[in-house]
Enzyme design. Structure first.
Site, PDB file in Angstrom:
ATOM      1  N   HIS A  38      -6.014  -6.153   2.872  1.00  0.00           N
ATOM      2  CA  HIS A  38      -5.055  -4.969   3.010  1.00  0.00           C
ATOM      3  C   HIS A  38      -4.813  -5.083   4.591  1.00  0.00           C
ATOM      4  CE1 HIS A  38      -5.685  -2.842  -0.949  1.00  0.00           C
ATOM      5  NE2 HIS A  38      -6.445  -3.522  -0.735  1.00  0.00           N
ATOM      6  N   GLN A  70      -4.851  -0.853  -5.105  1.00  0.00           N
ATOM      7  CA  GLN A  70      -5.370  -1.931  -5.809  1.00  0.00           C
ATOM      8  C   GLN A  70      -5.939  -1.614  -7.002  1.00  0.00           C
ATOM      9  OE1 GLN A  70      -7.332  -4.907  -3.193  1.00  0.00           O
ATOM     10  NE2 GLN A  70      -8.953  -5.114  -4.835  1.00  0.00           N
ATOM     11  N   CYS A  97      -3.190  -2.846   5.976  1.00  0.00           N
ATOM     12  CA  CYS A  97      -3.440  -1.513   6.504  1.00  0.00           C
ATOM     13  C   CYS A  97      -4.955  -1.256   7.160  1.00  0.00           C
ATOM     14  CB  CYS A  97      -3.426  -0.094   5.684  1.00  0.00           C
ATOM     15  SG  CYS A  97      -4.370  -0.431   4.238  1.00  0.00           S
ATOM     16  N   CYS A 154       0.790  -1.246   0.007  1.00  0.00           N
ATOM     17  CA  CYS A 154      -0.033  -0.241   0.111  1.00  0.00           C
ATOM     18  C   CYS A 154       0.918   1.372   0.084  1.00  0.00           C
ATOM     19  CB  CYS A 154      -1.019  -0.052   1.058  1.00  0.00           C
ATOM     20  SG  CYS A 154      -1.735   1.578   1.662  1.00  0.00           S
ATOM     21  N   GLU A 155       0.581   2.018  -1.039  1.00  0.00           N
ATOM     22  CA  GLU A 155       1.676   3.338  -1.003  1.00  0.00           C
ATOM     23  C   GLU A 155       1.300   4.479  -0.009  1.00  0.00           C
ATOM     24  OE1 GLU A 155      -0.706   6.201  -4.099  1.00  0.00           O
ATOM     25  OE2 GLU A 155       0.567   4.673  -4.936  1.00  0.00           O
ATOM     26  N   HIS A 156       0.013   4.243   0.692  1.00  0.00           N
ATOM     27  CA  HIS A 156      -0.408   5.028   1.853  1.00  0.00           C
ATOM     28  C   HIS A 156       0.452   4.625   3.085  1.00  0.00           C
ATOM     29  CE1 HIS A 156      -3.906   5.623  -0.563  1.00  0.00           C
ATOM     30  NE2 HIS A 156      -3.210   6.525  -0.864  1.00  0.00           N
ATOM     31  N   HIS A 157       0.602   3.371   3.491  1.00  0.00           N
ATOM     32  CA  HIS A 157       1.267   2.995   4.764  1.00  0.00           C
ATOM     33  C   HIS A 157       2.281   2.143   4.658  1.00  0.00           C
ATOM     34  CE1 HIS A 157      -3.207   3.726   5.432  1.00  0.00           C
ATOM     35  NE2 HIS A 157      -2.510   4.537   6.476  1.00  0.00           N
TER      36      HIS A 157
END
Length: 192
Positions: free
Chosen positions: A151, A123, A153, A81-84
């Site tokens: 996920h 995704q 996250c 995940c590019e956010h976390h």
């Protein structure tokens, strides 16, 4: 977009900094080689940054009369995940209807999924990248890509709901315009 190769020394230094920032001692026995292991792991799990998914579709076979649906389902994938920067993983299902007999090897579809997933990612973007790559290279009547992912996250932080699945799709061509064709593909994908 040209991406430079990974700087493993920079990754190692950053990991040491993170370990110190969370209150750990990067020089203790169990953590001594962790920065190197993470740098090596990042080279592997982010290898898609240095590849173009379309390159896997360059080899195709001309089978003049085949314009029927082709589906490869349950393609395992994993990404981050590019956010976390925590993992997500699941199954991809890819369907396309060749035009002019342009077929690709079945393993090539899995390679496109793998390449698109091996980078900090969403995704939704994986599904879109796979669909657009197939449309651009093979120019089929249509493409349908469905991803089911879990996920971390959502599992190990935040809402903490293990087992919850995120389903995304990307449809192009006849799968977008013809409900019966889309329904047939989804029915075949969902059959176990």
């Amino acid at each position: 977009m040209k991406v430079k190769k990974m700087d493993t020394l920079k990754i190692e230094n950053a990991v040491r900094d993170i370990l110190e920032a969370i209150g750990e001692d990067p020089n203790r026995e169990g953590l001594l080689d962790t920065p190197k292991r993470i740098a090596k792991m990042y080279e592997e799990i982010f290898s898609g940054l240095h590849e173009n998914p379309k390159d896997h579709l360059q080899i195709f076979f001309q089978e003049e009369n085949h314009e029927e649906m082709v589906i490869v389902k349950d393609i395992s994938f994993h990404s981050v995940c590019e956010h976390h920067l925590v993992p997500f993983f699941g199954k991809a299902h890819v369907a396309y209807i060749p035009k002019g007999g342009k077929l690709t090897g079945l393993s090539k579809l899995a390679r496109v999924v793998e390449t698109a997933a091996r980078r900090p990612q969403l995704q939704e973007r994986i599904a879109k990248t796979v669909a657009e790559s197939i449309m651009e290279v093979l120019k089929p009547h249509g493409v349908l890509v469905v991803l089911e992912g879990e996920h971390m996250c959502m599992t190990m932080r935040g809402i903490k709901k293990p087992g919850s699945k995120t389903i995304t799709s990307s449809v192009r061509g006849i799968f977008e315009t013809d409900a019966a064709t889309r329904a047939e593909a989804l029915s075949l994908i969902n059959s176990r």
